[in-house]
Design an enzyme around this catalytic site. Structure first.
Site, PDB file in Angstrom:
ATOM      1  CB  THR A 163     -74.434  68.150 -36.937  1.00 23.69           C
ATOM      2  OG1 THR A 163     -75.632  68.016 -36.941  1.00 23.69           O
ATOM      3  CG2 THR A 163     -74.228  68.816 -36.080  1.00 23.69           C
ATOM      4  CB  SER A 222     -75.581  61.314 -34.863  1.00 19.15           C
ATOM      5  OG  SER A 222     -76.349  60.038 -34.141  1.00 19.15           O
ATOM      6  CG  ASP A 223     -71.578  64.837 -36.835  1.00 20.84           C
ATOM      7  OD1 ASP A 223     -72.423  65.740 -35.929  1.00 20.84           O
ATOM      8  OD2 ASP A 223     -70.643  64.210 -37.029  1.00 20.84           O
ATOM      9  CG  LEU A 224     -77.190  63.394 -43.283  1.00 18.88           C
ATOM     10  CD1 LEU A 224     -77.278  64.398 -43.621  1.00 18.88           C
ATOM     11  CD2 LEU A 224     -77.087  62.137 -43.781  1.00 18.88           C
TER      12      LEU A 224
END
Length: 388
Positions: free
Chosen positions: A18, A167-169
């Site tokens: 992230t 969620s990372d992106l």
């Protein structure tokens, strides 16, 4: 032409996905990003089963356009070098567990004393306080705990994670927005500030617009796979050649257009399907009718027929189809030359600027590749040697 962020100095202490994704976005726009790794390297270098030249392909995908150094932040010399680099930086980005930067003398409070203009972006899993603050966080865990998995999947499958690290992106993109917002504020005030973001908060934010639906009804949207709880049809259907096609009709107008494209005008006035509420009340019957119709022609034939009438639809394309599409090849793929990994393709930054275009000018750094040029001779001159 020049890049939009040329001259911006970014000190990148992030690892895994992230944080590095956020700093890559800045680097694509011309920022001089120095990626700082511990001597053993970013764990993403060894993540996954596929490597090129010793580095994991996941690492190679999100660390282009950066210079790379190694610093042992537990040593006095490493801490001193990091502080010297921070003194000349415009932006610092870190995603250490809460408390680590305080231990090594790199907290925002300490660094703003030597660099009041510093924009300090701190990305955490669960924030800096509360019972979950120091627990480890990875994308799938955040998807589970944020409620994202509760709206992904089918009744048969149960809750599922998305097929990519959502969620990372999402966190990376929101973090980039936060950094650029703080830069704009600094133009007015002359002062930097701290930008805080947790993966949990970013993921819950991404539940929009279902937040108001939940507040109004108290109901969690049901697990419906490719269907939609408030739109019918909104689903995939098998074609004669065993391919899938995605269909959405957001209102009665597009239902009529779909019926025309299907050659099934009688469905427009069928009392079971003539209105949105009727289709919702007869969801299974509607899906059954459409499934029977779509099974009579190939995907290519339906593509032609539905395109001609302006229906809202899309073939469910395979990855070979996506990555061989001429638009993708011409606009979104870039071949990089890496000293150890050789040549490989990455997806280009999708933002298009008429006056300050993004550029990919450097492959991801090897571990410690720029130690000599950045650390030798003192960190104070490091920012003058950037070549991005």
């Amino acid at each position: 032409m020049t890049t939009a962020l040329k001259g911006l100095k970014v000190l990148d202490f992030t690892q895994m996905m992230t944080g590095p994704m956020a700093t890559m976005m800045l680097a694509d726009s011309g920022a001089d990003v120095i990626k700082v790794e511990q001597p053993e390297g970013d764990p993403f270098r060894k993540s996954g089963e596929t490597t090129l030249g010793g580095d994991g392909v996941f690492f190679l995908a999100i660390n282009r356009n950066k210079r790379g150094i190694t610093l042992d932040l537990k040593s006095d010399s490493g801490k001193e070098a990091a502080r010297a680099l921070a003194a000349g930086a415009d932006v610092l980005v870190e995603n250490f567990r809460p408390g680590f930067t305080e231990k090594v003398g790199l907290s925002y409070e300490e660094l703003r004393e030597i660099n009041p203009r510093l924009i300090y972006c701190s990305i955490t899993g669960f924030g800096h306080s509360g019972p979950d603050a120091k627990r480890p966080a990875l994308d799938q865990i955040i998807q589970a705990m944020s409620g994202l998995m509760q709206i992904t999947g089918t009744p048969e499958s149960g809750p599922l994670k998305t097929g990519f690290p959502f969620s990372d992106l999402a966190t990376a993109l929101i973090a980039t927005t936060g950094i650029l917002t703080a830069m704009h504020a600094r133009e007015r005030t002359g002062e930097g500030q701290r930008v805080d973001l947790s993966m949990m908060d970013a993921s819950i934010f991404s539940l929009v617009p279902r937040d108001v639906y939940f507040d109004a009804t108290g109901k969690t949207p049901p697990l419906m796979g490719n269907e939609h709880w408030d739109i019918v049809p909104n689903n995939t259907y098998k074609t004669l050649d065993d391919r899938d096609i995605m269909i959405i009709t957001i209102n009665d107008k597009f239902w009529h257009i779909l019926c025309e494209g299907l050659g099934a005008s009688q469905l427009k006035t069928d009392p079971r399907f003539a209105t949105k509420n009727a289709r919702l009340n007869n969801r299974q019957a509607c899906d059954a009718e459409l499934a029977e119709i779509f099974a009579t022609r190939t995907l290519a034939e339906w593509d032609q027929a539905l395109s001609a009438v302006g229906a809202i639809y899309g073939p469910v394309r395979t990855w070979p189809e996506v990555f061989s599409d001429q638009h993708t090849v011409d606009n979104l793929l870039k071949t990089l030359e890496h000293p150890k990994a050789g040549t490989f393709k990455v997806i280009n930054n999708p933002l298009q600027f008429s006056a300050t275009p993004n550029e990919i000018v450097m492959a991801p750094p090897t571990l410690g590749q720029h130690n000599d040029t950045i650390l030798t001779g003192g960190c104070g001159t490091a920012w003058q040697s950037g070549n991005v």
